[in-house]
Write a protein that holds these residues in place. Structure first.
Motif, PDB file in Angstrom:
ATOM      1  N   PRO A  51       0.830  -1.212   0.000  1.00  0.00           N
ATOM      2  CA  PRO A  51       0.000   0.000   0.000  1.00  0.00           C
ATOM      3  C   PRO A  51       0.864   1.261   0.000  1.00  0.00           C
ATOM      4  CG  PRO A  51      -0.714  -1.556   1.692  1.00  0.00           C
ATOM      5  CD  PRO A  51       0.619  -2.028   1.202  1.00  0.00           C
ATOM      6  N   VAL A  52       0.333   2.326  -0.590  1.00  0.00           N
ATOM      7  CA  VAL A  52       1.077   3.579  -0.714  1.00  0.00           C
ATOM      8  C   VAL A  52       0.257   4.716  -0.118  1.00  0.00           C
ATOM      9  CG1 VAL A  52       2.265   5.161  -2.279  1.00  0.00           C
ATOM     10  CG2 VAL A  52       2.106   2.727  -2.856  1.00  0.00           C
ATOM     11  N   ALA A  53       0.914   5.552   0.690  1.00  0.00           N
ATOM     12  CA  ALA A  53       0.306   6.774   1.218  1.00  0.00           C
ATOM     13  C   ALA A  53       1.197   7.950   0.847  1.00  0.00           C
ATOM     14  CB  ALA A  53       0.138   6.696   2.733  1.00  0.00           C
ATOM     15  N   GLY A  54       0.585   9.091   0.563  1.00  0.00           N
ATOM     16  CA  GLY A  54       1.344  10.256   0.131  1.00  0.00           C
ATOM     17  C   GLY A  54       1.241  11.414   1.101  1.00  0.00           C
ATOM     18  N   ILE A  55       2.395  11.950   1.511  1.00  0.00           N
ATOM     19  CA  ILE A  55       2.451  13.182   2.300  1.00  0.00           C
ATOM     20  C   ILE A  55       2.680  14.322   1.315  1.00  0.00           C
ATOM     21  CG2 ILE A  55       3.523  14.395   4.207  1.00  0.00           C
ATOM     22  CD1 ILE A  55       2.375  11.775   5.109  1.00  0.00           C
ATOM     23  N   ASN A  56       1.780  15.277   1.269  1.00  0.00           N
ATOM     24  CA  ASN A  56       1.839  16.311   0.243  1.00  0.00           C
ATOM     25  C   ASN A  56       2.775  17.445   0.643  1.00  0.00           C
ATOM     26  OD1 ASN A  56       1.310  17.868  -2.005  1.00  0.00           O
ATOM     27  ND2 ASN A  56      -0.528  18.796  -1.121  1.00  0.00           N
ATOM     28  N   PHE A  57       3.956  17.468   0.004  1.00  0.00           N
ATOM     29  CA  PHE A  57       4.867  18.597   0.136  1.00  0.00           C
ATOM     30  C   PHE A  57       4.852  19.428  -1.144  1.00  0.00           C
ATOM     31  CE2 PHE A  57       7.574  15.831   3.150  1.00  0.00           C
ATOM     32  CZ  PHE A  57       6.808  16.226   4.234  1.00  0.00           C
ATOM     33  N   GLY A  58       3.908  19.119  -2.049  1.00  0.00           N
ATOM     34  CA  GLY A  58       3.831  19.825  -3.315  1.00  0.00           C
ATOM     35  C   GLY A  58       2.739  20.869  -3.311  1.00  0.00           C
ATOM     36  N   ARG A  59       1.979  20.925  -4.419  1.00  0.00           N
ATOM     37  CA  ARG A  59       0.968  21.965  -4.565  1.00  0.00           C
ATOM     38  C   ARG A  59      -0.435  21.388  -4.414  1.00  0.00           C
ATOM     39  NH1 ARG A  59       4.919  23.021  -8.479  1.00  0.00           N
ATOM     40  NH2 ARG A  59       5.986  25.016  -8.240  1.00  0.00           N
ATOM     41  N   LEU A  60      -0.954  20.789  -5.493  1.00  0.00           N
ATOM     42  CA  LEU A  60      -2.368  20.407  -5.493  1.00  0.00           C
ATOM     43  C   LEU A  60      -2.648  19.214  -4.596  1.00  0.00           C
ATOM     44  CD1 LEU A  60      -4.929  21.454  -6.765  1.00  0.00           C
ATOM     45  CD2 LEU A  60      -4.622  19.826  -8.632  1.00  0.00           C
ATOM     46  N   GLY A  61      -1.986  18.100  -4.854  1.00  0.00           N
ATOM     47  CA  GLY A  61      -2.095  16.958  -3.962  1.00  0.00           C
ATOM     48  C   GLY A  61      -3.386  16.175  -4.069  1.00  0.00           C
TER      49      GLY A  61
END
Length: 294
Positions: free
Chosen positions: A90-100
């Motif tokens: 499984p993959v989870a994303g921590i948003n350090f970008g813009r839109l996300g």
């Protein structure tokens, strides 16, 4: 628990959040496996008192890896998905970008989100992928699949290309355009949306074919079943075109015929209990903020 971490170089303003994330995972007794190039970057930015393990490919990750954390924006998340591949991690994303859209966890909720994931308080969303085959020609280092979209685009700023598209052997259209996008429901809110394509709910069992700047204005996006196979032949004055698979791009000869279909595996995305598809649409696309709606 063994946790894989994937990331890219980031702006210095992100350093405190990355340090917070690593410290919290260490406090929870997690065994961290960090992508090797990202690990080298981290050691130049922060002090790493713990001996982290590194990996370069999914084959180097332990079989009992609990999940992968992607640190960055949606582009980083797509690269992480490419590494995970058919492993089922499984993959989870921590948003350090813009839109996300994909990296849905905000950097301001890192500790609460990590605790929820480590405690199993999350849902798994299975997302369909696309695969592309070009005869015997190898593509994208053996990872020719996309979570968002597969795009055919003209090679340079010269004349448009012609894309002959057949669905299950039947002619769909001859697109005279700058290119076409074949998007999954996950990718329907990405490049396809910016070209006028519809938003499709994940799990709906569809893909969408969206033309890029078509010459004929009556050519519109088409939603198709993900059971269909799409065969493409491309004509171009330059004798080549660009083929992109999420964030990866290759130059391909027009002698090459492409076959696009649903990939043989899905990707497992981690979604927290308080995150939903419609909430993401409202937040990211700013739906309902007009004062006249209240």
């Amino acid at each position: 628990m063994k946790i894989a971490i994937y990331g890219r170089e980031f702006h210095p303003s992100v350093i405190p959040y990355v340090r917070q994330l690593l410290d919290h995972l260490i406090s929870r007794q997690a065994e961290l496996w960090i992508y090797d190039s990202f690990h080298r970057f981290l050691t130049e930015q922060i002090t790493c008192p713990h001996q982290f393990r590194t990996y370069h490919s999914r084959e180097q990750l332990p079989e009992d890896t609990g999940f992968m954390l992607s640190l960055g924006g949606d582009g980083t998340m797509l690269a992480a998905v490419s590494i995970v591949g058919p492993s089922g991690i499984p993959v989870a994303g921590i948003n350090f970008g813009r839109l996300g859209f994909l990296a849905s966890i905000n950097k301001g909720e890192i500790e609460d989100a990590l605790d929820a994931i480590l405690d199993g308080a999350y849902d798994i969303q299975q997302r369909a992928l696309l695969s592309v085959v070009a005869g015997d020609t190898p593509l994208f280092d053996g990872n020719p699949f996309a979570l968002n979209d597969i795009t055919i685009f003209k090679y340079d700023s010269s004349a448009m290309i012609t894309v002959q598209a057949h669905l299950n052997g039947e002619l769909l259209n001859a697109y005279w355009a700058d290119g076409i996008i074949v998007a999954t429901p996950t990718g329907s809110t990405a490049y396809s949306l910016s070209c006028g394509g519809p938003i499709i709910m994940p799990g709906s069992g569809n893909f969408v074919i969206t033309p890029i700047s078509p010459h004929n204005l009556n050519v519109r996006p088409v939603v198709i079943s993900n059971d269909f196979e799409l065969d493409l032949e491309i004509e171009s004055r330059t004798g080549k075109f660009l083929l992109s698979c999420d964030s990866k791009t290759e130059t391909v000869s027009t002698d090459t015929r492409l076959k696009i279909k649903r990939a043989a595996f899905d990707i497992n995305l981690i979604r927290l209990k308080n995150h939903s598809f419609f909430a993401t649409l409202r937040n990211k696309l700013l739906w309902g903020i007009d004062a006249r709606n209240y």
